[in-house]
Write an enzyme that holds these catalytic residues in place. Structure first.
Site, PDB file in Angstrom:
ATOM      1  N   ARG A   2       0.828  -1.210   0.000  1.00 19.05           N
ATOM      2  CA  ARG A   2       0.000   0.000   0.000  1.00 19.05           C
ATOM      3  C   ARG A   2       0.864   1.263   0.000  1.00 19.05           C
ATOM      4  O   ARG A   2       0.485   2.290  -0.589  1.00 19.05           O
ATOM      5  CB  ARG A   2      -0.953  -0.011   1.195  1.00 19.05           C
ATOM      6  N   ASP A  53       0.488  -2.061  10.640  1.00 17.76           N
ATOM      7  CA  ASP A  53      -0.841  -2.668  10.598  1.00 17.76           C
ATOM      8  C   ASP A  53      -1.551  -2.369  11.919  1.00 17.76           C
ATOM      9  O   ASP A  53      -1.184  -2.914  12.966  1.00 17.76           O
ATOM     10  CB  ASP A  53      -0.719  -4.177  10.372  1.00 17.76           C
ATOM     11  N   ASN A  74      -7.189   9.190  11.421  1.00 18.00           N
ATOM     12  CA  ASN A  74      -8.146   9.014  10.327  1.00 18.00           C
ATOM     13  C   ASN A  74      -8.511   7.556  10.085  1.00 18.00           C
ATOM     14  O   ASN A  74      -9.609   7.256   9.620  1.00 18.00           O
ATOM     15  CB  ASN A  74      -7.551   9.627   9.059  1.00 18.00           C
ATOM     16  N   TYR A 106     -19.658  -1.098  14.739  1.00 20.49           N
ATOM     17  CA  TYR A 106     -19.048   0.138  14.239  1.00 20.49           C
ATOM     18  C   TYR A 106     -19.543   1.359  15.010  1.00 20.49           C
ATOM     19  O   TYR A 106     -18.745   2.222  15.414  1.00 20.49           O
ATOM     20  CB  TYR A 106     -19.354   0.282  12.753  1.00 20.49           C
ATOM     21  N   LYS A 131     -17.299   4.127  17.242  1.00 21.24           N
ATOM     22  CA  LYS A 131     -17.221   5.556  16.981  1.00 21.24           C
ATOM     23  C   LYS A 131     -17.651   6.371  18.200  1.00 21.24           C
ATOM     24  O   LYS A 131     -17.242   7.525  18.355  1.00 21.24           O
ATOM     25  CB  LYS A 131     -18.046   5.909  15.747  1.00 21.24           C
ATOM     26  N   VAL A 176     -19.659   9.986   2.806  1.00 20.11           N
ATOM     27  CA  VAL A 176     -19.030  10.506   1.590  1.00 20.11           C
ATOM     28  C   VAL A 176     -18.642   9.367   0.651  1.00 20.11           C
ATOM     29  O   VAL A 176     -18.439   8.224   1.081  1.00 20.11           O
ATOM     30  CB  VAL A 176     -17.798  11.357   1.939  1.00 20.11           C
ATOM     31  N   THR A 227     -16.363   7.443  -0.672  1.00 19.77           N
ATOM     32  CA  THR A 227     -15.052   6.810  -0.630  1.00 19.77           C
ATOM     33  C   THR A 227     -15.255   5.301  -0.733  1.00 19.77           C
ATOM     34  O   THR A 227     -16.380   4.811  -0.851  1.00 19.77           O
ATOM     35  CB  THR A 227     -14.339   7.139   0.690  1.00 19.77           C
TER      36      THR A 227
END
Length: 246
Positions: free
Chosen positions: A37, A55, A81, A140, A144, A171, A173
């Site tokens: 990556r 990782d 992020n 999830y 958050k 958004v 992505t």
């Protein structure tokens, strides 16, 4: 000119924020999960200071990443992020919650910290009793909420740091999908603003932002007892003490 480190910046909002910051004349160190990556990221961006590898699903690799970050000295801002959405619960917990905890605890304290949360945290529950054992109960939305609790704990304990959380919106992505309705540009603009702006509205702490405006968050996120329990549990799982917790 500011020096900024961004986790999960090999694509998506992290990469877009990095490009915007570099275009603004700032020094940016990126992060990628692995060497493959990293190589792919090098083809997408110019003038990054470096791309560090780690990782975040691994406690040991996350610790090592913090060590690599510290070789650069003190950053002006760190943007947490990195995050996963469709993943096993253990990876959601590790990448979305424990990795920010580890990096916050081990990286030399910057002037500004930005954590990516989500409006989905409003559907989350603390579920702190499950973090150390029944992690399959963590979803999830819970994660958050946890990262927002971490942010607010940092803001409460580190008075010399601006620590804030961001809802980037839904958004388009890789995570959000191509049909996501919110603005891609606005999805990273708040992180860039919080990391670098001298606006009075950006030099605050313990807030939850959406499109550069402070928003109400889950009431449990402001519960200092729950925040301290979260820090204690993260310490027990990772073996790392949050500076200022005890």
């Amino acid at each position: 000119m500011a020096r900024i480190f961004i986790t999960g910046s090999s694509d998506g909002l992290g990469l877009l924020a990095a490009k915007e910051l570099i275009a603004g004349g700032h020094q940016v160190v990126l992060h990628a999960r692995n060497e493959e990556r990293k190589e792919a990221t090098l083809a997408k961006i110019e003038r990054a200071e470096d791309i560090l590898i780690g990782d975040l699903s691994s406690i040991e690799e996350t610790k090592a990443l913090a060590g690599e970050v510290n070789k650069w000295g003190t950053f002006d801002a760190v943007i947490h992020n990195a995050g996963v959405y469709t993943a096993p619960s253990k990876d959601i917990l590790m990448i979305n919650v424990l990795a920010p905890y580890i990096l916050t605890s081990l990286i030399q304290k910057p002037r500004r910290l930005i954590y990516l949360s989500s409006d989905m945290h409003l559907q989350g529950q603390p579920k702190l009793e499950y973090l150390g054992k029944d992690v399959e109960r963590i979803n999830y939305s819970d994660s958050k909420l946890h990262v927002l609790m971490l942010c607010k704990a940092v803001a409460r304990k580190w008075k010399d740091v601006y620590a804030n959380a961001v809802n980037p919106g839904w958004v388009p992505t890789k995570m959000g999908g191509s049909h996501a309705p919110d603005s891609l540009e606005k999805g990273y603009a708040t992180q860039v603003w919080l990391a670098t702006s001298n606006d009075e509205q950006a030099r605050v702490s313990g807030r939850f932002f959406f499109h550069q405006k402070a928003r109400q968050s889950h009431p449990e996120a402001d519960n200092s007892l729950l925040q301290d329990r979260l820090l204690a549990i993260c310490e027990a799982i990772t073996g790392i003490v949050f500076p200022g917790y005890k």
